[in-house]
Design an enzyme around this catalytic site. Structure first.
Site, PDB file in Angstrom:
ATOM      1  N   LYS A   1       0.833  -1.219   0.000  1.00 39.60           N
ATOM      2  CA  LYS A   1       0.000   0.000   0.000  1.00 39.60           C
ATOM      3  C   LYS A   1       0.859   1.257   0.000  1.00 39.60           C
ATOM      4  O   LYS A   1       0.464   2.275  -0.552  1.00 39.60           O
ATOM      5  CB  LYS A   1      -0.977   0.002   1.186  1.00 39.60           C
ATOM      6  CG  LYS A   1      -1.976  -1.142   1.135  1.00 39.60           C
ATOM      7  CD  LYS A   1      -3.431  -0.697   1.050  1.00 39.60           C
ATOM      8  CE  LYS A   1      -4.247  -1.819   0.459  1.00 39.60           C
ATOM      9  NZ  LYS A   1      -5.614  -1.904   0.884  1.00 39.60           N
TER      10      LYS A   1
ATOM     11  N   LYS B   1      -3.000 -10.207  -6.836  1.00 37.38           N
ATOM     12  CA  LYS B   1      -4.266 -10.558  -6.206  1.00 37.38           C
ATOM     13  C   LYS B   1      -5.418  -9.690  -6.727  1.00 37.38           C
ATOM     14  O   LYS B   1      -5.253  -8.485  -6.896  1.00 37.38           O
ATOM     15  CB  LYS B   1      -4.038 -10.352  -4.701  1.00 37.38           C
ATOM     16  CG  LYS B   1      -5.236 -10.290  -3.808  1.00 37.38           C
ATOM     17  CD  LYS B   1      -4.801 -10.050  -2.367  1.00 37.38           C
ATOM     18  CE  LYS B   1      -5.186  -8.664  -1.872  1.00 37.38           C
ATOM     19  NZ  LYS B   1      -6.468  -8.552  -1.211  1.00 37.38           N
TER      20      LYS B   1
ATOM     21  N   LYS C   1     -10.381  -5.152  -4.439  1.00 40.24           N
ATOM     22  CA  LYS C   1     -11.501  -4.249  -4.719  1.00 40.24           C
ATOM     23  C   LYS C   1     -11.042  -2.844  -5.063  1.00 40.24           C
ATOM     24  O   LYS C   1     -11.775  -2.080  -5.659  1.00 40.24           O
ATOM     25  CB  LYS C   1     -12.569  -4.273  -3.618  1.00 40.24           C
ATOM     26  CG  LYS C   1     -12.141  -3.997  -2.213  1.00 40.24           C
ATOM     27  CD  LYS C   1     -13.378  -4.022  -1.296  1.00 40.24           C
ATOM     28  CE  LYS C   1     -13.159  -4.827  -0.050  1.00 40.24           C
ATOM     29  NZ  LYS C   1     -12.176  -4.260   0.874  1.00 40.24           N
TER      30      LYS C   1
HETATM   31  P1  ATP Z   1      -8.424  -3.403  -0.788  1.00 41.25           P
HETATM   32  O1  ATP Z   1      -8.266  -3.448  -2.276  1.00 41.25           O
HETATM   33  O2  ATP Z   1      -9.229  -2.254  -0.300  1.00 41.25           O
HETATM   34  O3  ATP Z   1      -7.134  -3.585  -0.043  1.00 41.25           O
HETATM   35  P2  ATP Z   1      -9.212  -6.172  -0.776  1.00 41.25           P
HETATM   36  O4  ATP Z   1     -10.074  -6.518  -1.941  1.00 41.25           O
HETATM   37  O5  ATP Z   1      -7.794  -6.583  -0.833  1.00 41.25           O
HETATM   38  O6  ATP Z   1      -9.327  -4.636  -0.434  1.00 41.25           O
HETATM   39  P3  ATP Z   1      -9.830  -6.669   1.989  1.00 41.25           P
HETATM   40  O7  ATP Z   1     -10.879  -5.818   2.570  1.00 41.25           O
HETATM   41  O8  ATP Z   1      -8.415  -6.330   2.312  1.00 41.25           O
HETATM   42  O9  ATP Z   1      -9.984  -6.787   0.425  1.00 41.25           O
HETATM   43  O10 ATP Z   1     -10.091  -8.183   2.350  1.00 41.25           O
HETATM   44  C1  ATP Z   1     -11.297  -8.739   2.789  1.00 41.25           C
HETATM   45  C2  ATP Z   1     -11.129 -10.228   2.889  1.00 41.25           C
HETATM   46  O11 ATP Z   1     -11.065 -10.810   1.581  1.00 41.25           O
HETATM   47  C3  ATP Z   1      -9.832 -10.668   3.584  1.00 41.25           C
HETATM   48  O12 ATP Z   1     -10.102 -11.822   4.340  1.00 41.25           O
HETATM   49  C4  ATP Z   1      -8.908 -10.985   2.462  1.00 41.25           C
HETATM   50  O13 ATP Z   1      -7.908 -11.904   2.818  1.00 41.25           O
HETATM   51  C5  ATP Z   1      -9.868 -11.573   1.448  1.00 41.25           C
HETATM   52  N1  ATP Z   1      -9.384 -11.385   0.097  1.00 41.25           N
HETATM   53  C6  ATP Z   1      -9.113 -10.207  -0.498  1.00 41.25           C
HETATM   54  N2  ATP Z   1      -8.726 -10.371  -1.759  1.00 41.25           N
HETATM   55  C7  ATP Z   1      -8.739 -11.715  -1.987  1.00 41.25           C
HETATM   56  C8  ATP Z   1      -8.424 -12.530  -3.120  1.00 41.25           C
HETATM   57  N3  ATP Z   1      -8.027 -11.995  -4.244  1.00 41.25           N
HETATM   58  N4  ATP Z   1      -8.557 -13.863  -3.001  1.00 41.25           N
HETATM   59  C9  ATP Z   1      -8.975 -14.420  -1.845  1.00 41.25           C
HETATM   60  N5  ATP Z   1      -9.284 -13.711  -0.741  1.00 41.25           N
HETATM   61  C10 ATP Z   1      -9.170 -12.377  -0.797  1.00 41.25           C
END
Ligand code: ATP
Ligand code: LTN
Length: 330
Positions: A113, A195, A198
């Site tokens: 980040k 990964k 969102k």
């Molecule tokens: P941001 O982009 O805002 O960092 P994010 O999509 O990475 O958000 P988080 O809010 O950080 O999502 O994660 C919410 C949950 O979803 C966590 O348990 C995280 O481990 C899981 N998660 C996020 N992205 C993935 C992915 N690509 N595959 C599997 N699990 C995921």
């Protein structure tokens, strides 16, 4: 013996992706039958990246509606907003004082980040894991279901809890990460080496739970693959196809070798259509429920107000014990 306690949360940072759904949310729903579950919307954590205030409020409601639409039952699980239980911010501060700079600077999420938001590497981004440790430890959680990327934070939480317990006697339960065997790391459709997230800004890289069937079909059809034309699981050399196979496998409950057989001799076009249709079918009931919930903000308010009451009862007990042990007058 009471039920084991589960705590997890998702940041209020945008529409949920298919990655969030299979890595986290699907497990949240499964676990509520067997465990005493606390599911939080991490809106304080969302402040670590600059946000539009209206959007943050709306994202908070969207995540809540997604929890319920995916099948979390507010009568079985405690669903709440992190900001409504003030003990989170308080314990987060206390735990900042028991977490080392060296530990925080090793966190992959901080490094990622900071690189993405080089103009706003704030102290909150750095101390993010101590606030998350507080979230978990307040409820004496046994298990923390998350995707692979959060494992490091749960491991740090264990270290902080052990350190505190050693100094002041048994205070916190030591939590275990609970990472699904498949689907813990769904990759982007356009960049299958990073990964699915969102907050991704790459067009067509993520499937959102709110995407229309047409969007889903279009995005899957455009997903990056390779020129071999063979549906075969090989994460290293065929990351795009392997990612689509993983998605398809989770939704249809099929193993990788079964999928290879199913699509033997058929091209990527046929395979992609099958993947997209599986996702569309899986998300159809979610869509309907989600739209109904977003049209009913009063009901969402009732859920989070009730959740905050239940969560506070547990959180306040832990914080009281912590304050007494460290000499803080309330
Ligand atoms: P941001 O982009 O805002 O960092 P994010 O999509 O990475 O958000 P988080 O809010 O950080 O999502 O994660 C919410 C949950 O979803 C966590 O348990 C995280 O481990 C899981 N998660 C996020 N992205 C993935 C992915 N690509 N595959 C599997 N699990 C995921
Ligand atoms: N850091 C997590 C969100 C989160 C969380 C938690 C997850 C905040 N507090 C407590 C599990 C337990 C994330 O970025 N996904």
């Amino acid at each position: 013996m009471g039920k084991k306690v589960i705590l997890s949360g998702i940041q209020a940072t945008g529409d949920l992706t298919l990655g969030n759904y299979v890595g986290a949310l699907k497990n949240f729903v499964k676990m509520q039958e067997e465990f005493d579950c606390y599911y939080m919307i991490a809106n304080l954590h969302a402040l670590t990246v600059r946000r539009d205030p209206k959007e943050l409020k709306n994202n908070t409601l969207k995540i809540l509606a997604s929890y319920i639409a995916a099948g979390i039952d507010p009568d079985k699980s405690t669903v709440f907003l992190q900001s409504q239980v003030h003990e989170h911010a308080e314990l987060g501060w206390v735990l900042d004082c028991y977490t080392y700079m060296g530990e925080l600077s090793r966190m992959t999420q901080f490094k990622d980040k900071s690189a993405k938001h080089a103009d706003n590497i704030n102290a909150g981004l750095f101390t993010y894991p101590s606030l998350m440790a507080g979230d978990i430890l307040l409820y004496q959680a046994n298990l923390v279901p998350t995707g692979e990327d959060q494992k490091q934070h749960v491991e740090l939480t264990r270290d902080i809890a052990e350190r505190f317990n050693k100094l002041y006697g048994d205070t916190f339960k030591i939590p275990e990460p609970y990472i699904p065997k498949v689907g813990a790391r769904i990759m982007g459709l356009q960049d299958p080496t990073s990964k699915m997230s969102k907050s991704s800004t790459i067009p067509n890289d993520t499937i959102l739970l709110v995407d229309t069937p047409e969007d889903i079909m279009k995005k899957v059809k455009k997903a990056v693959t390779d020129s071999e034309g063979i549906v075969k699981y090989d994460e290293k050399n065929k990351p795009g196809i392997s990612n689509l196979m993983e998605i398809y496998g989770i939704i249809t409950n099929k193993k990788m070798d079964e999928i290879e057989k199913e699509f033997q001799g058929s091209g990527y076009g046929t395979f992609k259509t099958a993947v997209a249709e599986a996702i569309i079918n899986e998300l159809e009931p979610f869509h309907k429920k989600y739209n109904e919930l977003m049209d009913n903000p009063k009901y969402l308010e009732e859920i989070y107000d009730e959740g905050a009451k239940k969560a506070s009862q547990v959180a306040s007990k832990t914080l009281k014990d912590v304050y007494e042990k460290i000499g803080i007058i309330r």
